[in-house]
Write an enzyme that holds these catalytic residues in place. Structure first.
Site, short mmCIF file in Angstrom:
data_model
loop_
_atom_site.label_atom_id
_atom_site.label_comp_id
_atom_site.label_asym_id
_atom_site.label_seq_id
_atom_site.Cartn_x
_atom_site.Cartn_y
_atom_site.Cartn_z
N SER A 138 2.77 9.34 -1.54
CA SER A 138 3.23 8.35 -0.57
C SER A 138 4.71 8.53 -0.25
O SER A 138 5.51 8.90 -1.11
CB SER A 138 3.01 6.95 -1.15
OG SER A 138 3.67 5.97 -0.39
N TYR A 192 3.90 -0.06 -6.82
CA TYR A 192 3.06 0.95 -6.15
C TYR A 192 3.83 2.25 -6.01
O TYR A 192 3.34 3.33 -6.38
CB TYR A 192 2.62 0.44 -4.78
CG TYR A 192 2.03 1.53 -3.91
CD1 TYR A 192 0.76 2.03 -4.18
CD2 TYR A 192 2.75 2.07 -2.85
CE1 TYR A 192 0.23 3.04 -3.39
CE2 TYR A 192 2.22 3.08 -2.06
CZ TYR A 192 0.96 3.57 -2.33
OH TYR A 192 0.44 4.57 -1.56
N LYS A 225 -8.44 -3.12 4.91
CA LYS A 225 -7.14 -3.14 4.24
C LYS A 225 -6.40 -4.46 4.40
O LYS A 225 -5.41 -4.71 3.72
CB LYS A 225 -6.28 -1.98 4.76
CG LYS A 225 -6.80 -0.62 4.32
CD LYS A 225 -5.98 0.53 4.94
CE LYS A 225 -4.57 0.58 4.41
NZ LYS A 225 -4.49 0.95 3.00
#
Length: 331
Positions: free
Chosen positions: A125, A149, A187
Protein backbone atom coordinates in the site's frame (compact mmCIF):
# COMPACT_ATOMS: atom_id res chain seq x y z
CA UNK A 1 -3.85 -23.86 -10.58
CA UNK A 2 -3.77 -20.24 -9.40
CA UNK A 3 -4.73 -19.16 -5.88
CA UNK A 4 -6.23 -15.73 -5.21
CA UNK A 5 -6.80 -14.63 -1.62
CA UNK A 6 -9.26 -11.84 -1.02
CA UNK A 7 -10.92 -13.09 -4.21
CA UNK A 8 -14.35 -11.84 -3.16
CA UNK A 9 -12.88 -8.41 -2.54
CA UNK A 10 -12.27 -5.47 -4.82
CA UNK A 11 -8.89 -6.07 -6.44
CA UNK A 12 -8.96 -9.85 -5.96
CA UNK A 13 -12.21 -10.27 -7.89
CA UNK A 14 -10.86 -8.10 -10.70
CA UNK A 15 -7.76 -10.30 -10.92
CA UNK A 16 -9.92 -13.42 -11.15
CA UNK A 17 -12.11 -11.82 -13.82
CA UNK A 18 -9.11 -10.93 -15.97
CA UNK A 19 -7.64 -14.41 -15.51
CA UNK A 20 -10.98 -15.76 -16.72
CA UNK A 21 -10.82 -13.48 -19.73
CA UNK A 22 -7.36 -14.85 -20.51
CA UNK A 23 -8.64 -18.42 -20.34
CA UNK A 24 -7.79 -19.39 -16.74
CA UNK A 25 -10.59 -20.90 -14.68
CA UNK A 26 -8.45 -23.29 -12.61
CA UNK A 27 -8.54 -20.87 -9.70
CA UNK A 28 -8.93 -21.48 -5.98
CA UNK A 29 -10.64 -18.44 -4.47
CA UNK A 30 -9.90 -17.78 -0.80
CA UNK A 31 -11.78 -15.29 1.34
CA UNK A 32 -14.08 -14.68 4.30
CA UNK A 33 -17.61 -14.10 3.04
CA UNK A 34 -18.72 -12.59 6.32
CA UNK A 35 -21.80 -12.84 8.44
CA UNK A 36 -20.34 -11.08 11.46
CA UNK A 37 -19.93 -7.55 10.16
CA UNK A 38 -21.65 -4.57 11.73
CA UNK A 39 -25.04 -3.83 10.15
CA UNK A 40 -24.44 -0.98 7.76
CA UNK A 41 -26.54 -0.03 4.78
CA UNK A 42 -23.37 0.97 2.94
CA UNK A 43 -21.86 -2.50 3.25
CA UNK A 44 -22.92 -5.08 0.69
CA UNK A 45 -22.11 -8.77 1.11
CA UNK A 46 -18.92 -9.51 -0.77
CA UNK A 47 -20.10 -12.94 -1.98
CA UNK A 48 -21.87 -11.00 -4.72
CA UNK A 49 -18.48 -10.22 -6.23
CA UNK A 50 -17.98 -13.95 -6.88
CA UNK A 51 -21.17 -14.46 -8.88
CA UNK A 52 -19.66 -13.32 -12.16
CA UNK A 53 -16.43 -15.32 -11.80
CA UNK A 54 -15.34 -18.78 -12.90
CA UNK A 55 -13.27 -20.81 -10.42
CA UNK A 56 -12.80 -24.43 -9.40
CA UNK A 57 -13.17 -24.10 -5.63
CA UNK A 58 -13.68 -21.77 -2.68
CA UNK A 59 -12.01 -22.00 0.73
CA UNK A 60 -12.44 -19.87 3.83
CA UNK A 61 -9.28 -17.94 4.63
CA UNK A 62 -8.78 -19.66 8.00
CA UNK A 63 -9.28 -23.13 6.53
CA UNK A 64 -6.80 -22.33 3.78
CA UNK A 65 -4.22 -21.13 6.30
CA UNK A 66 -4.63 -24.31 8.33
CA UNK A 67 -4.28 -26.43 5.19
CA UNK A 68 -0.93 -24.95 4.26
CA UNK A 69 0.25 -24.87 7.90
CA UNK A 70 -0.45 -28.61 8.16
CA UNK A 71 1.34 -29.12 4.83
CA UNK A 72 -1.78 -30.78 3.43
CA UNK A 73 -1.66 -28.73 0.26
CA UNK A 74 0.25 -29.91 -2.80
CA UNK A 75 2.22 -26.84 -3.79
CA UNK A 76 3.48 -28.59 -6.92
CA UNK A 77 0.17 -27.86 -8.65
CA UNK A 78 0.18 -24.11 -7.92
CA UNK A 79 1.37 -21.71 -10.63
CA UNK A 80 1.09 -18.59 -8.49
CA UNK A 81 -0.54 -17.01 -5.45
CA UNK A 82 -2.03 -13.54 -5.67
CA UNK A 83 -2.41 -12.45 -2.06
CA UNK A 84 -4.98 -9.64 -2.03
CA UNK A 85 -6.71 -10.53 1.23
CA UNK A 86 -6.29 -8.08 4.13
CA UNK A 87 -8.08 -5.83 6.55
CA UNK A 88 -7.95 -2.55 4.63
CA UNK A 89 -9.83 -0.38 7.12
CA UNK A 90 -7.54 2.56 7.84
CA UNK A 91 -9.76 3.47 10.80
CA UNK A 92 -9.22 0.11 12.54
CA UNK A 93 -7.04 0.74 15.60
CA UNK A 94 -6.76 -2.79 17.01
CA UNK A 95 -3.08 -3.21 16.22
CA UNK A 96 -2.92 -6.87 17.29
CA UNK A 97 -5.81 -7.71 14.97
CA UNK A 98 -4.13 -5.85 12.11
CA UNK A 99 -0.84 -7.67 12.64
CA UNK A 100 -2.50 -11.11 12.80
CA UNK A 101 -4.55 -10.44 9.69
CA UNK A 102 -2.15 -8.47 7.50
CA UNK A 103 1.31 -9.49 8.76
CA UNK A 104 1.28 -12.99 10.24
CA UNK A 105 -1.09 -14.36 7.61
CA UNK A 106 1.05 -12.89 4.83
CA UNK A 107 4.21 -14.38 6.37
CA UNK A 108 2.63 -17.83 6.39
CA UNK A 109 1.73 -17.59 2.70
CA UNK A 110 5.14 -16.21 1.81
CA UNK A 111 6.96 -19.12 3.45
CA UNK A 112 4.62 -21.64 1.82
CA UNK A 113 5.52 -20.11 -1.55
CA UNK A 114 9.23 -20.07 -0.76
CA UNK A 115 9.11 -23.72 0.29
CA UNK A 116 7.38 -24.80 -2.92
CA UNK A 117 9.02 -22.17 -5.18
CA UNK A 118 5.68 -20.64 -6.13
CA UNK A 119 5.58 -17.07 -7.49
CA UNK A 120 4.08 -14.82 -4.81
CA UNK A 121 2.37 -11.53 -5.67
CA UNK A 122 0.98 -9.51 -2.79
CA UNK A 123 -0.82 -6.26 -2.08
CA UNK A 124 1.17 -3.61 -0.30
CA UNK A 125 0.00 0.00 0.00
CA UNK A 126 1.00 3.59 -0.64
CA UNK A 127 0.04 4.21 2.99
CA UNK A 128 3.56 2.94 3.77
CA UNK A 129 4.80 6.43 2.79
CA UNK A 130 3.05 8.09 5.72
CA UNK A 131 2.37 11.76 5.08
CA UNK A 132 4.52 11.61 1.96
CA UNK A 133 6.77 14.41 3.17
CA UNK A 134 9.85 12.41 2.09
CA UNK A 135 8.48 11.41 -1.28
CA UNK A 136 7.06 8.23 -2.79
CA UNK A 137 10.08 6.22 -3.88
CA UNK A 138 10.44 2.63 -2.67
CA UNK A 139 12.97 2.52 0.17
CA UNK A 140 13.50 3.25 3.84
CA UNK A 141 14.11 6.99 3.47
CA UNK A 142 10.53 7.64 2.29
CA UNK A 143 8.64 5.19 4.48
CA UNK A 144 6.45 5.80 7.52
CA UNK A 145 3.07 4.70 8.91
CA UNK A 146 0.26 6.95 10.16
CA UNK A 147 -2.08 4.17 11.36
CA UNK A 148 -2.10 0.44 12.25
CA UNK A 149 -3.11 -0.58 8.72
CA UNK A 150 -0.12 1.22 7.23
CA UNK A 151 2.18 -0.21 9.89
CA UNK A 152 1.05 -3.79 9.18
CA UNK A 153 1.77 -3.32 5.47
CA UNK A 154 5.12 -1.63 6.06
CA UNK A 155 6.20 -4.31 8.54
CA UNK A 156 5.52 -7.04 5.99
CA UNK A 157 7.37 -5.16 3.23
CA UNK A 158 10.40 -4.91 5.50
CA UNK A 159 10.16 -8.61 6.33
CA UNK A 160 10.03 -9.44 2.61
CA UNK A 161 13.16 -7.40 2.00
CA UNK A 162 15.01 -9.53 4.54
CA UNK A 163 14.10 -12.88 2.95
CA UNK A 164 14.12 -11.83 -0.71
CA UNK A 165 17.91 -12.17 -1.24
CA UNK A 166 17.73 -15.88 -0.33
CA UNK A 167 14.55 -16.61 -2.30
CA UNK A 168 14.59 -19.00 -5.26
CA UNK A 169 11.17 -17.97 -6.56
CA UNK A 170 9.54 -14.72 -7.62
CA UNK A 171 8.27 -12.32 -4.93
CA UNK A 172 6.52 -9.11 -5.99
CA UNK A 173 4.89 -6.61 -3.65
CA UNK A 174 2.80 -3.86 -5.25
CA UNK A 175 2.18 -0.64 -3.38
CA UNK A 176 -1.29 0.30 -4.53
CA UNK A 177 -2.09 3.98 -4.62
CA UNK A 178 -5.76 5.15 -4.68
CA UNK A 179 -7.46 2.35 -6.59
CA UNK A 180 -10.99 2.69 -7.95
CA UNK A 181 -13.27 0.72 -10.22
CA UNK A 182 -15.79 -2.14 -10.45
CA UNK A 183 -16.67 -4.46 -7.56
CA UNK A 184 -16.03 -2.16 -4.59
CA UNK A 185 -19.62 -1.92 -3.28
CA UNK A 186 -18.86 -3.99 -0.17
CA UNK A 187 -16.09 -1.66 1.03
CA UNK A 188 -18.55 0.85 2.50
CA UNK A 189 -16.69 3.86 3.94
CA UNK A 190 -13.42 2.47 2.53
CA UNK A 191 -14.70 2.51 -1.07
CA UNK A 192 -13.04 4.93 -3.47
CA UNK A 193 -14.02 8.58 -3.67
CA UNK A 194 -15.45 7.88 -7.15
CA UNK A 195 -17.92 5.29 -5.85
CA UNK A 196 -18.90 7.55 -2.97
CA UNK A 197 -19.39 10.58 -5.21
CA UNK A 198 -21.46 8.54 -7.68
CA UNK A 199 -23.86 7.60 -4.88
CA UNK A 200 -23.90 11.08 -3.38
CA UNK A 201 -24.80 12.69 -6.68
CA UNK A 202 -27.58 10.17 -7.31
CA UNK A 203 -28.96 10.71 -3.80
CA UNK A 204 -28.48 14.46 -3.27
CA UNK A 205 -27.26 15.97 -6.52
CA UNK A 206 -24.07 17.07 -4.81
CA UNK A 207 -20.50 15.74 -4.70
CA UNK A 208 -19.28 16.33 -1.15
CA UNK A 209 -15.56 17.02 -0.68
CA UNK A 210 -13.49 18.04 2.34
CA UNK A 211 -12.71 21.66 2.96
CA UNK A 212 -9.06 22.67 3.00
CA UNK A 213 -6.62 21.55 5.70
CA UNK A 214 -2.86 21.36 6.09
CA UNK A 215 -2.18 24.13 3.61
CA UNK A 216 -4.53 22.77 0.92
CA UNK A 217 -7.57 24.63 -0.40
CA UNK A 218 -11.10 23.23 -0.47
CA UNK A 219 -11.04 19.98 -2.44
CA UNK A 220 -7.44 20.57 -3.45
CA UNK A 221 -5.93 17.57 -1.65
CA UNK A 222 -4.23 15.47 -4.32
CA UNK A 223 -4.07 11.72 -4.88
CA UNK A 224 -2.65 9.34 -7.43
CA UNK A 225 -5.90 7.71 -8.57
CA UNK A 226 -5.30 4.42 -10.40
CA UNK A 227 -7.94 2.39 -12.24
CA UNK A 228 -8.29 -1.18 -11.01
CA UNK A 229 -7.81 -2.54 -14.54
CA UNK A 230 -4.30 -1.06 -14.52
CA UNK A 231 -3.57 -2.63 -11.14
CA UNK A 232 -4.61 -6.01 -12.56
CA UNK A 233 -2.45 -5.48 -15.64
CA UNK A 234 0.61 -4.81 -13.47
CA UNK A 235 -0.01 -7.96 -11.41
CA UNK A 236 -0.47 -10.17 -14.45
CA UNK A 237 2.45 -8.62 -16.31
CA UNK A 238 4.81 -9.72 -13.53
CA UNK A 239 3.21 -13.17 -13.51
CA UNK A 240 3.28 -13.73 -17.27
CA UNK A 241 6.64 -12.09 -17.94
CA UNK A 242 8.55 -13.29 -14.89
CA UNK A 243 9.37 -9.73 -13.92
CA UNK A 244 12.13 -9.28 -11.35
CA UNK A 245 11.33 -9.72 -7.67
CA UNK A 246 10.92 -6.53 -5.68
CA UNK A 247 8.55 -4.07 -4.09
CA UNK A 248 7.08 -1.66 -6.62
CA UNK A 249 4.81 1.35 -6.67
CA UNK A 250 1.55 0.69 -8.50
CA UNK A 251 0.23 4.11 -9.42
CA UNK A 252 -0.05 6.31 -12.49
CA UNK A 253 2.71 8.73 -11.50
CA UNK A 254 0.21 11.61 -11.84
CA UNK A 255 -1.72 13.22 -8.99
CA UNK A 256 -5.18 14.76 -9.35
CA UNK A 257 -7.11 16.95 -6.95
CA UNK A 258 -10.37 15.80 -5.45
CA UNK A 259 -11.97 18.67 -7.33
CA UNK A 260 -10.73 17.10 -10.56
CA UNK A 261 -12.04 13.70 -9.44
CA UNK A 262 -15.47 15.14 -8.67
CA UNK A 263 -15.54 17.03 -11.96
CA UNK A 264 -14.79 13.79 -13.82
CA UNK A 265 -17.68 12.00 -12.07
CA UNK A 266 -20.07 14.90 -12.71
CA UNK A 267 -19.07 14.94 -16.37
CA UNK A 268 -19.53 11.17 -16.72
CA UNK A 269 -22.93 11.25 -15.00
CA UNK A 270 -24.13 14.39 -16.76
CA UNK A 271 -25.35 15.93 -13.50
CA UNK A 272 -24.28 17.13 -10.06
CA UNK A 273 -22.31 19.93 -8.42
CA UNK A 274 -19.51 20.15 -5.85
CA UNK A 275 -20.15 21.04 -2.20
CA UNK A 276 -17.64 21.20 0.65
CA UNK A 277 -17.86 19.89 4.22
CA UNK A 278 -15.65 20.35 7.27
CA UNK A 279 -12.48 18.29 7.42
CA UNK A 280 -12.97 15.53 10.07
CA UNK A 281 -11.10 16.25 13.28
CA UNK A 282 -10.33 12.54 13.67
CA UNK A 283 -8.31 12.56 10.45
CA UNK A 284 -6.06 15.54 11.17
CA UNK A 285 -2.46 14.32 11.20
CA UNK A 286 -3.51 10.88 9.93
CA UNK A 287 -4.49 11.78 6.39
CA UNK A 288 -2.45 11.77 3.21
CA UNK A 289 -3.09 15.14 1.59
CA UNK A 290 -0.89 14.27 -1.37
CA UNK A 291 0.25 11.07 -3.09
CA UNK A 292 2.00 10.51 -6.39
CA UNK A 293 3.77 7.30 -7.29
CA UNK A 294 7.35 7.32 -8.47
CA UNK A 295 7.14 4.85 -11.39
CA UNK A 296 10.88 4.67 -12.04
CA UNK A 297 11.42 1.28 -10.39
CA UNK A 298 8.37 -0.23 -12.12
CA UNK A 299 9.48 0.99 -15.52
CA UNK A 300 13.04 -0.23 -14.94
CA UNK A 301 11.55 -3.69 -14.31
CA UNK A 302 10.17 -3.53 -17.85
CA UNK A 303 6.51 -2.64 -17.36
CA UNK A 304 5.42 -0.57 -20.35
CA UNK A 305 1.64 -1.05 -20.69
CA UNK A 306 0.77 2.41 -19.41
CA UNK A 307 -2.23 3.58 -17.38
CA UNK A 308 -5.74 4.81 -18.16
CA UNK A 309 -6.49 8.51 -18.50
CA UNK A 310 -8.55 9.58 -15.46
CA UNK A 311 -11.57 10.90 -17.40
CA UNK A 312 -11.73 7.79 -19.59
CA UNK A 313 -11.49 5.45 -16.60
CA UNK A 314 -14.15 7.36 -14.64
CA UNK A 315 -16.53 7.33 -17.63
CA UNK A 316 -16.07 3.57 -18.05
CA UNK A 317 -16.63 3.03 -14.31
CA UNK A 318 -19.77 5.19 -14.20
CA UNK A 319 -21.19 3.30 -17.18
CA UNK A 320 -20.45 0.03 -15.36
CA UNK A 321 -22.23 1.26 -12.22
CA UNK A 322 -25.20 2.43 -14.28
CA UNK A 323 -25.43 -1.07 -15.79
CA UNK A 324 -25.70 -2.73 -12.37
CA UNK A 325 -22.20 -2.56 -10.97
CA UNK A 326 -21.23 -6.26 -10.90
CA UNK A 327 -19.45 -8.62 -13.28
CA UNK A 328 -21.70 -10.94 -15.24
CA UNK A 329 -20.92 -14.64 -15.47
CA UNK A 330 -19.34 -15.62 -18.76
CA UNK A 331 -19.01 -12.04 -20.01
Amino acid sequence: MIIVTGAAGFIGSNIVKELNRRGRTDILVVDDLGGDREPDAANVANYKNLRGLKFIDYQHKDDFLKTIADDDFDGADVDAIFHEGACSDTMEYDVNYMMRTNYEYSKALLHFCLQHRIPFFYASSASTYGSGKNGFTEGDKCEDALNPYAFSKLAFDRYVRQVMPEAHSQIVGLRYFNVFGPQEHHKGKMASIFYQLYNQINETGKAHLFKGEGGYGDGEQRRDFVYVKDVVNVNLWFFENGGPSGIYNCGTGVSHTYNEAATAVIKAMGKGEIAYRDFPTALIGKYQNYTQADRTHLEEAGYDLGFHNLDDAVKEYVDFLNAGGYFEYGK
